[in-house]
Scaffold this motif. Structure first.
Motif, PDB file in Angstrom:
ATOM      1  N   THR A 102      20.214  -0.754   9.988  1.00  0.00           N
ATOM      2  CA  THR A 102      20.971  -1.985   9.433  1.00  0.00           C
ATOM      3  C   THR A 102      22.262  -1.356   8.974  1.00  0.00           C
ATOM      4  N   ALA A 103      22.290  -0.573   7.862  1.00  0.00           N
ATOM      5  CA  ALA A 103      23.538  -0.213   7.132  1.00  0.00           C
ATOM      6  C   ALA A 103      24.597   0.471   8.311  1.00  0.00           C
ATOM      7  N   LEU A 104      23.741   1.374   9.399  1.00  0.00           N
ATOM      8  CA  LEU A 104      24.688   1.902  10.273  1.00  0.00           C
ATOM      9  C   LEU A 104      25.325   0.924  11.346  1.00  0.00           C
ATOM     10  N   ALA A 105      24.549   0.133  11.674  1.00  0.00           N
ATOM     11  CA  ALA A 105      24.992  -1.004  12.666  1.00  0.00           C
ATOM     12  C   ALA A 105      26.023  -1.601  12.068  1.00  0.00           C
ATOM     13  N   GLU A 106      26.026  -2.061  10.734  1.00  0.00           N
ATOM     14  CA  GLU A 106      27.300  -2.777  10.060  1.00  0.00           C
ATOM     15  C   GLU A 106      28.611  -1.838   9.952  1.00  0.00           C
ATOM     16  N   ARG A 107      28.244  -0.569   9.656  1.00  0.00           N
ATOM     17  CA  ARG A 107      29.280   0.417   9.464  1.00  0.00           C
ATOM     18  C   ARG A 107      30.015   0.509  10.799  1.00  0.00           C
ATOM     19  N   HIS A 108      29.209   0.563  11.966  1.00  0.00           N
ATOM     20  CA  HIS A 108      29.812   0.821  13.355  1.00  0.00           C
ATOM     21  C   HIS A 108      30.067  -0.486  14.103  1.00  0.00           C
ATOM     22  N   GLY A 109      29.832  -1.527  13.457  1.00  0.00           N
ATOM     23  CA  GLY A 109      30.233  -2.808  14.302  1.00  0.00           C
ATOM     24  C   GLY A 109      29.025  -3.086  15.366  1.00  0.00           C
ATOM     25  N   VAL A 110      28.105  -2.784  15.503  1.00  0.00           N
ATOM     26  CA  VAL A 110      27.405  -3.030  16.595  1.00  0.00           C
ATOM     27  C   VAL A 110      25.934  -3.507  16.385  1.00  0.00           C
ATOM     28  N   ASP A 111      25.141  -3.955  17.084  1.00  0.00           N
ATOM     29  CA  ASP A 111      23.930  -4.657  16.838  1.00  0.00           C
ATOM     30  C   ASP A 111      22.980  -3.571  16.455  1.00  0.00           C
ATOM     31  N   LEU A 112      21.728  -4.227  15.624  1.00  0.00           N
ATOM     32  CA  LEU A 112      20.593  -3.295  15.059  1.00  0.00           C
ATOM     33  C   LEU A 112      20.200  -2.631  16.516  1.00  0.00           C
ATOM     34  N   GLU A 113      20.101  -3.162  17.551  1.00  0.00           N
ATOM     35  CA  GLU A 113      19.306  -2.781  18.891  1.00  0.00           C
ATOM     36  C   GLU A 113      20.167  -1.464  19.513  1.00  0.00           C
ATOM     37  N   ASN A 114      21.373  -1.416  18.960  1.00  0.00           N
ATOM     38  CA  ASN A 114      22.140  -0.030  19.465  1.00  0.00           C
ATOM     39  C   ASN A 114      21.817   1.160  18.872  1.00  0.00           C
ATOM     40  N   VAL A 115      21.243   0.988  17.579  1.00  0.00           N
ATOM     41  CA  VAL A 115      21.298   2.238  16.736  1.00  0.00           C
ATOM     42  C   VAL A 115      19.712   2.746  16.547  1.00  0.00           C
ATOM     43  N   THR A 116      19.699   4.068  16.993  1.00  0.00           N
ATOM     44  CA  THR A 116      18.118   4.608  16.819  1.00  0.00           C
ATOM     45  C   THR A 116      18.410   5.750  15.732  1.00  0.00           C
ATOM     46  N   ILE A 117      17.313   6.173  15.041  1.00  0.00           N
ATOM     47  CA  ILE A 117      17.419   7.138  14.032  1.00  0.00           C
ATOM     48  C   ILE A 117      16.065   8.114  14.286  1.00  0.00           C
ATOM     49  N   ILE A 143      31.957   6.041  19.609  1.00  0.00           N
ATOM     50  CA  ILE A 143      31.356   4.898  19.294  1.00  0.00           C
ATOM     51  C   ILE A 143      32.406   3.665  19.648  1.00  0.00           C
ATOM     52  N   GLU A 144      33.589   3.910  19.239  1.00  0.00           N
ATOM     53  CA  GLU A 144      34.486   2.832  19.232  1.00  0.00           C
ATOM     54  C   GLU A 144      35.384   2.802  20.665  1.00  0.00           C
ATOM     55  N   GLU A 145      35.178   3.804  21.235  1.00  0.00           N
ATOM     56  CA  GLU A 145      36.041   4.058  22.434  1.00  0.00           C
ATOM     57  C   GLU A 145      35.399   4.285  23.936  1.00  0.00           C
ATOM     58  N   TYR A 185      21.239  10.240  13.886  1.00  0.00           N
ATOM     59  CA  TYR A 185      21.213   8.986  14.589  1.00  0.00           C
ATOM     60  C   TYR A 185      21.966   9.200  15.749  1.00  0.00           C
ATOM     61  N   GLY A 186      21.746   7.793  16.770  1.00  0.00           N
ATOM     62  CA  GLY A 186      22.412   7.589  18.233  1.00  0.00           C
ATOM     63  C   GLY A 186      22.793   6.145  18.068  1.00  0.00           C
ATOM     64  N   VAL A 187      23.854   5.945  18.856  1.00  0.00           N
ATOM     65  CA  VAL A 187      24.460   4.686  18.717  1.00  0.00           C
ATOM     66  C   VAL A 187      24.608   4.481  20.402  1.00  0.00           C
ATOM     67  N   GLY A 188      24.045   3.537  20.939  1.00  0.00           N
ATOM     68  CA  GLY A 188      24.351   3.433  22.528  1.00  0.00           C
ATOM     69  C   GLY A 188      23.618   2.092  22.927  1.00  0.00           C
ATOM     70  N   PRO A 189      23.421   2.172  24.428  1.00  0.00           N
ATOM     71  CA  PRO A 189      22.995   0.932  25.276  1.00  0.00           C
ATOM     72  C   PRO A 189      21.720   0.629  24.438  1.00  0.00           C
ATOM     73  N   ALA A 190      21.167  -0.724  24.368  1.00  0.00           N
ATOM     74  CA  ALA A 190      19.863  -1.256  23.648  1.00  0.00           C
ATOM     75  C   ALA A 190      18.910  -0.741  24.430  1.00  0.00           C
ATOM     76  N   GLU A 191      18.979  -0.611  25.882  1.00  0.00           N
ATOM     77  CA  GLU A 191      17.759  -0.115  26.948  1.00  0.00           C
ATOM     78  C   GLU A 191      17.564   1.320  26.697  1.00  0.00           C
ATOM     79  N   VAL A 192      18.607   2.031  26.351  1.00  0.00           N
ATOM     80  CA  VAL A 192      18.452   3.653  25.847  1.00  0.00           C
ATOM     81  C   VAL A 192      17.507   3.752  24.444  1.00  0.00           C
ATOM     82  N   LEU A 226      26.497   6.202   2.689  1.00  0.00           N
ATOM     83  CA  LEU A 226      27.577   5.746   3.273  1.00  0.00           C
ATOM     84  C   LEU A 226      28.597   5.042   2.615  1.00  0.00           C
ATOM     85  N   GLY A 227      29.803   5.083   2.810  1.00  0.00           N
ATOM     86  CA  GLY A 227      30.717   4.346   2.223  1.00  0.00           C
ATOM     87  C   GLY A 227      31.840   5.076   1.359  1.00  0.00           C
ATOM     88  N   ASN A 228      31.435   6.303   1.122  1.00  0.00           N
ATOM     89  CA  ASN A 228      32.374   7.261   0.051  1.00  0.00           C
ATOM     90  C   ASN A 228      33.350   7.923   0.962  1.00  0.00           C
TER      91      ASN A 228
END
Length: 372
Positions: free
Chosen positions: A75-90, A209-211, A238-245, A270-272
């Motif tokens: 959740t913290a990573l999703a908020e940090r990167h501006g994506v949905d929880l379903e886009n983050v894997t740990i 992630i952004e681009e 962690y990884g940030v990508g398509p929800a299906e992946v 996070l955040g420092n």
């Protein structure tokens, strides 16, 4: 049936990972007063104070299993990167994300494409599953996206772009990434491995992630807490990508893959931004010193390095150089397993550690020259 091999053929041909000995054991065996380890691309700084506090707070609860879904960290990573929880894997390091991704996507008839030399897990995890791996030679120590595109076929499932590349420390610029995505076939998942993202200062370096992910490209971006955050001993990637992946990875990931201490420490880190900037700046300064020390001795360094290590061509078998440096108390990484038999990788340490290495390298090279 008795003659049937117990171990799968795809695994029989693999060479096990050879871990380095503990520093204390090297000291004992070789009778050394001081040993400096610059082999594993660890950050030269320890965990953030916030992470240490989180570790202490959580210690009394270690009789409990960790959160299997790493909900708070995701959740913290999703908020940090501006994506949905379903886009983050740990997972337990970005390396584990690669393993789970391979299990989820690759059948024996599939293949991956990557540059070479590069991070061995791309190739090894594919080969473990009986899939193929195309290794595309680097150009001037850098990933060549045109050559990569030329090797993609109908069987290609995954293309890895290691940016910055491990072990050469060089990067792929924004224009090259844009050109790649304009031409990559739609059936390919592109993995942008950005394990050293926080070290890069170059304006031309793209934020995957952004681009790429947030613009809808079929891409998975890898990041880690093992480097600049100083949490290599806890293994958090962690990884940030398509929800299906991400969903597919979740189906094959071990339920308690990442321990609770690691989750808590990563979330607290996070955040420092100020500390990240400080570590990036100090690393860049020491990286320049390390590069100058190597080139000053007549060695070729992959340039420009942008991560927290340098790639040094030794002009001879890197294992022999490694052994001689080891006897001087300096541990580096010989790069035969990465596909570069004549090169070593040297992690940026503290100024004292880098000076220790430079002096050891000079002694090693002088000894080699006088032996002829």
């Amino acid at each position: 049936m008795a003659d049937t091999p117990l171990v799968r053929p795809a695994v029989q041909s693999l060479v096990p990972y050879e871990p380095g000995k503990p520093v204390e054991e090297v000291q004992r065996e070789l009778g050394l007063e001081r040993v400096v380890k610059l082999a594993s691309n660890e950050g030269q700084y320890g965990p953030f104070p916030e992470a240490l506090a989180a570790i202490e707070r959580g210690a009394p609860g270690l009789n409990r299993y960790p959160d299997g879904g790493a909900y708070l960290l995701r959740t913290a990573l999703a908020e940090r990167h501006g994506v949905d929880l379903e886009n983050v894997t740990i997972a337990a390091g970005a390396d584990s994300v690669i393993m789970y991704l391979s299990i989820a996507l690759l059948d024996p008839e599939d293949e991956i494409v990557c540059g070479w030399p590069s991070f061995p897990s791309y190739v090894l995890d594919a080969l473990k599953l009986g899939a193929g791996a195309k290794r595309v030679p680097l150009t001037d120590h850098r990933y060549d996206v045109d050559a990569i595109l030329g090797e993609i076929g109908s069987r290609t499932k995954i293309v890895y772009l290691c940016n910055p590349n491990n072990p050469t420390g060089t990067m792929i610029g924004r224009s090259e990434i844009e050109s790649y995505f304009e031409r990559v076939p739609a059936h390919v998942l592109t993995v942008l491995d950005e394990a050293y993202f926080e070290y890069v200062e170059a304006e031309a370096y793209p934020d995957g992630i952004e681009e790429s992910v947030k613009t809808g490209r079929r891409a998975l971006v890898l990041r880690t807490f093992s480097k600049i955050y100083g949490l290599a001993g806890l293994r958090v990637g962690y990884g940030v990508g398509p929800a299906e992946v991400v969903e597919a990875i979740g189906k094959v990931r071990n339920a308690f893959d990442i321990n609770q201490t690691a989750q808590d420490a990563a979330r607290a880190s996070l955040g420092n931004a100020a500390e990240i900037a400080h570590r990036r700046r100090e690393t860049a300064e020491e990286r320049s010193r390390l590069e100058e020390a190597c080139t000053g001795l007549g060695l070729t360094v992959a340039s420009p390095p942008v991560a927290n290590f340098v790639y040094v061509e030794t002009g001879e078998d890197s294992r022999a150089v490694f052994d001689r440096l080891l006897r001087e108390g300096a541990i580096v990484r010989p790069l035969g397993p990465f596909g570069a038999d004549d090169a070593i990788r040297v992690t940026v340490g503290t100024r004292e550690e880098n000076e220790f290495f430079a002096a050891a390298l000079e002694r090693v090279l002088q000894g080699a020259h006088t032996s002829f």
